[in-house]
Scaffold this active site. Sequence first.
Site, short mmCIF file in Angstrom:
data_model
loop_
_atom_site.label_atom_id
_atom_site.label_comp_id
_atom_site.label_asym_id
_atom_site.label_seq_id
_atom_site.Cartn_x
_atom_site.Cartn_y
_atom_site.Cartn_z
N SER A 86 -41.46 10.56 57.81
CA SER A 86 -41.58 11.47 58.94
C SER A 86 -42.32 12.74 58.56
O SER A 86 -42.24 13.19 57.42
CB SER A 86 -40.17 11.84 59.44
N TYR A 134 -31.62 15.47 57.54
CA TYR A 134 -32.39 14.29 57.95
C TYR A 134 -33.73 14.28 57.20
O TYR A 134 -34.10 13.28 56.58
CB TYR A 134 -32.64 14.30 59.47
N LYS A 184 -35.47 11.63 54.10
CA LYS A 184 -36.80 11.00 54.09
C LYS A 184 -37.55 11.39 52.83
O LYS A 184 -38.19 10.56 52.19
CB LYS A 184 -37.60 11.45 55.33
C1 WQD Z 1 -40.57 18.75 70.49
C2 WQD Z 1 -40.81 20.12 71.10
C3 WQD Z 1 -38.96 21.62 70.88
C4 WQD Z 1 -36.26 19.31 73.47
C5 WQD Z 1 -38.10 15.71 65.86
C6 WQD Z 1 -37.82 15.40 64.44
C7 WQD Z 1 -38.92 14.57 63.87
C8 WQD Z 1 -39.15 13.35 64.72
C9 WQD Z 1 -39.39 13.74 66.17
C10 WQD Z 1 -38.00 11.51 63.70
C11 WQD Z 1 -40.30 21.26 70.25
C12 WQD Z 1 -39.21 21.30 72.35
C13 WQD Z 1 -37.35 19.75 72.73
C14 WQD Z 1 -35.86 20.06 74.60
C15 WQD Z 1 -37.63 21.61 74.20
N1 WQD Z 1 -38.05 12.47 64.63
N2 WQD Z 1 -38.02 20.87 73.10
N3 WQD Z 1 -36.55 21.18 74.93
O1 WQD Z 1 -38.30 18.60 66.91
O2 WQD Z 1 -40.81 18.12 66.96
O3 WQD Z 1 -39.27 16.46 65.94
O4 WQD Z 1 -38.26 14.51 66.58
O5 WQD Z 1 -38.76 11.25 62.83
O6 WQD Z 1 -38.54 14.18 62.57
O7 WQD Z 1 -37.79 16.62 63.72
O8 WQD Z 1 -39.26 16.80 68.41
O9 WQD Z 1 -38.95 16.23 70.78
O10 WQD Z 1 -37.07 17.47 69.56
O11 WQD Z 1 -39.18 18.68 70.13
O12 WQD Z 1 -38.24 22.64 74.52
O13 WQD Z 1 -34.87 19.72 75.33
O14 WQD Z 1 -40.10 20.20 72.34
O15 WQD Z 1 -38.63 23.00 70.70
O16 WQD Z 1 -41.19 22.35 70.38
P1 WQD Z 1 -39.42 17.63 67.05
P2 WQD Z 1 -38.54 17.25 69.76
#
Ligand code: WQD
Length: 352
Positions: free
Chosen positions: A141, A165, A169
């Site tokens: 990841s 997490y 990885k």
């Molecule tokens: C994306 C953007 C949030 C939810 C994570 C893991 C990564 C991978 C993908 C496994 C950010 C914003 C989110 C919400 C929001 N997983 N957001 N409201 O954090 O980039 O990555 O998931 O491999 O390892 O770290 O993904 O979709 O949670 O967030 O504003 O309800 O959306 O702040 O900017 P992230 P995400």
Amino acid sequence: MLRFQHEINNWEVNQVASTVLVTGGTGFIGSHTTVALQKAGYRVVILDNLHNSHAYVVDNIAKITGVRPAFVQGDVRDPQVLASTFRQYTPDAVLHFAGMKAVGESTALPLVYYDNNVHGSVTMLQAMQAANVRTFVFSSSATVYGDPQQLPIPESHRREATNPYGHTKLVVEDVLANLWESEPGWRIARLRYFNPVGAHPSGLIGEAPQGIPNNLMPYVAQVAVGQRDKVRVFGNDYDTPDGTGVRDYIHVMDLAEGHVRALEYCRDCDSSELLTVNLGTGQGNSVLEMIRAFEQASSRPIPYEIVDRRPGDIAACWADTQLAEKTLGCRATRTIQDMCDDAWRWQTSRVE
Ligand code: WQD
């Protein structure tokens, strides 16, 4: 060359295809990769403990490809299950997706994450050694990069886990490097995903998080169908064009096809290989851009509210994709709108 037809049956595939074991194959990335593997002519065996997925995914994969993958319900931490699976199906490669992947949950349950993600991977590698199978594609990841010091992020970027997490990885990446150095013959690909979203265009498989989605796009989809009232946007004071977080969203089918290319790269290389490569699009999109794209796909208004930043979040992250293009000939082809259109079709066709 095996032509892929909808009517092909298991016997024909069995006679000519090589067999690959897909752990976590009823999950989001694993199920889409199984479809891509079958389309490429591989015979697939899925091993999954169904901790965070459903057995009906196997039926839906069969509906898409016309070939039902073999399915073993079991845990990668169980050496007996692994040994019997290798004996019965004699796979010659493993694509390892099984694991837990919620950043926030990992902070609350670190031992559960180390047991599943690290212990599970080591047990799988030991079973492969015993079965003399040494081709391994690992689901890593972009989270191993931590808060990026440069954008786009190259594979040479320093690694820095900022949560349990991400650390699992990073640890498994090191286990694989040490194993590769210690024992000749291992062909290993460590694939660093950015943000996989979307669904298979059939609407039969997609992302099905249990409980309240941690990730943005499944949450947005649930607001679009009225299951939730609004999207909470975690901060709009980042140093980005519209102040909201920017990420490299890649269609899950582009990601799945990247795995097939990585598997073939490993199988075609001579004696041994340790490949580490980003799987992303090389483009960044903001939270508000993703919300607007989903409104376009669903023709529904998607209410949102700006709230405080989520602890641990970074401002921006997107991939340097040169190595994937050069070594694997991989280039993401599906657009943000494709991702939202396919995710919307999946969300509205789901029967839970
Ligand atoms: C994306 C953007 C949030 C939810 C994570 C893991 C990564 C991978 C993908 C496994 C950010 C914003 C989110 C919400 C929001 N997983 N957001 N409201 O954090 O980039 O990555 O998931 O491999 O390892 O770290 O993904 O979709 O949670 O967030 O504003 O309800 O959306 O702040 O900017 P992230 P995400």
